[in-house]
Every structure is written in C-alpha cells, then in structure tokens.
Design a protein around this motif. Structure first.
Motif, mmCIF file in Angstrom:
data_model
loop_
_atom_site.group_PDB
_atom_site.id
_atom_site.type_symbol
_atom_site.label_atom_id
_atom_site.label_comp_id
_atom_site.label_asym_id
_atom_site.label_seq_id
_atom_site.Cartn_x
_atom_site.Cartn_y
_atom_site.Cartn_z
ATOM 1 N N GLU A 10 5.497 10.189 46.112
ATOM 2 C CA GLU A 10 5.839 8.860 45.610
ATOM 3 C C GLU A 10 4.828 8.396 44.573
ATOM 4 O OE1 GLU A 10 6.151 6.352 49.064
ATOM 5 O OE2 GLU A 10 7.822 7.531 49.878
ATOM 6 N N CYS A 11 3.545 8.646 44.827
ATOM 7 C CA CYS A 11 2.503 8.250 43.877
ATOM 8 C C CYS A 11 2.616 9.041 42.578
ATOM 9 C CB CYS A 11 1.118 8.442 44.492
ATOM 10 S SG CYS A 11 0.748 7.292 45.832
ATOM 11 N N SER A 13 5.285 10.347 41.268
ATOM 12 C CA SER A 13 6.485 10.021 40.502
ATOM 13 C C SER A 13 6.567 8.536 40.128
ATOM 14 C CB SER A 13 7.739 10.437 41.274
ATOM 15 O OG SER A 13 7.841 9.711 42.476
ATOM 16 N N ALA A 14 5.580 7.755 40.515
ATOM 17 C CA ALA A 14 5.593 6.318 40.212
ATOM 18 C C ALA A 14 5.528 6.102 38.706
ATOM 19 C CB ALA A 14 4.421 5.627 40.894
ATOM 20 N N SER A 16 5.643 2.669 37.558
ATOM 21 C CA SER A 16 5.233 1.282 37.345
ATOM 22 C C SER A 16 4.045 0.942 38.238
ATOM 23 C CB SER A 16 6.390 0.320 37.655
ATOM 24 O OG SER A 16 6.633 0.298 39.051
ATOM 25 N N GLN A 19 5.185 0.273 41.814
ATOM 26 C CA GLN A 19 5.383 1.476 42.636
ATOM 27 C C GLN A 19 4.043 2.063 43.080
ATOM 28 O OE1 GLN A 19 7.808 3.594 39.786
ATOM 29 N NE2 GLN A 19 9.642 3.345 41.077
ATOM 30 N N GLU A 22 2.750 0.037 45.898
ATOM 31 C CA GLU A 22 3.409 0.390 47.158
ATOM 32 C C GLU A 22 2.763 1.636 47.772
ATOM 33 O OE1 GLU A 22 7.674 0.710 46.714
ATOM 34 O OE2 GLU A 22 7.767 -1.231 45.683
ATOM 35 N N CYS A 23 2.401 2.589 46.936
ATOM 36 C CA CYS A 23 1.705 3.788 47.429
ATOM 37 C C CYS A 23 0.359 3.411 48.041
ATOM 38 C CB CYS A 23 1.492 4.797 46.302
ATOM 39 S SG CYS A 23 2.991 5.569 45.721
#
Length: 128
Positions: A10-11, A13-14, A16, A19, A22-23
């Motif tokens: 997730e980090c 592919s973030a 923004s 995002q 959120e990670c």
C-alpha cells in the motif's frame, strides 16, 4: 500474504499524501517499529482484548517465552509455559482469570510466539 507485506505494498503504490498517511497510521496502530538496520518489524502482536485488558506477545523479547497483560494499573507479564507471573502487578481476581484463560489458550500462545519471532531474535521459537 502477511499484513506487513500488505502495508508495504500500500505504501509503495500510494500516490497521495493522504494514502501515505493511511500507511503511517497502520504502522502506528498495528504496532510496527524500525530496527537499527532500517528493517520494519512488528513490535507487538495483540493476542486479544478482554474487558479492556490487552494481551500481547512482543517479537523482540527476552527469555522465557511470555505474554503481556496491560490495562490502567495492570502491567504484568506471564510465562507461556506455566502462566507464572514473571513481572509486574495485577489483581488476584484478574490473575486467576488470566490463569484460567491460559489453560485454554496455551497452544495458540505458543503458535503466535513462534510465528512472530524475527530471524535475529535471541530467544527464538519454543516447543512448550
């Protein structure tokens, strides 16, 4: 896939700041930390919550294999082998309930202890 791998994906592919935030939130709330060599590791594994008491197994720990119980004025650690109080303070009622819970949970505690050992853990896995 392990949860840590999901967070790292997730980090990576973030796209923004939201995002990435959120990670970071996941890393804080799920108990991760950074080792001296820069590697990410799980600093604690929450086994459960019972009436506000948190029961955790922490991966980078000392011998013997044990778990922690915390809540307000309760801060105690117990041996996974026999549920003996290793350190800290806990009321007698709460301790007896933890001991009862331990009789049913020992196998799962051993499994979690073994699954959460990092490669360089000085204690390593256990066969309790």
């Amino acid at each position: 896939m392990k949860r840590i791998d999901q967070i790292l994906d997730e980090c990576s592919s973030a796209v923004s700041l939201a995002q990435l935030s959120e990670c970071l939130d996941s890393l804080f709330t799920e108990g991760y930390s950074i080792a001296a060599d820069g590697a990410l590791y799980e600093a604690k594994h929450e086994v459960g919550r019972i009436k506000g008491m948190k029961i955790e197994i922490r991966p980078r720990e000392h011998a013997p294999p044990h778990f922690h119980v915390t809540k307000g004025d309760i801060d105690a650690s117990f041996s996974i082998e026999d549920c003996s109080l290793l350190a800290g303070s806990i009321g007698s009622r709460e301790q007896r309930l933890i001991e009862f819970w331990h009789t049913k949970s020992k196998g799962s505690l051993v499994k979690i202890w073994n699954e959460t050992r990092p490669e360089n853990c000085p204690v390593g896995a256990t066969r309790l």
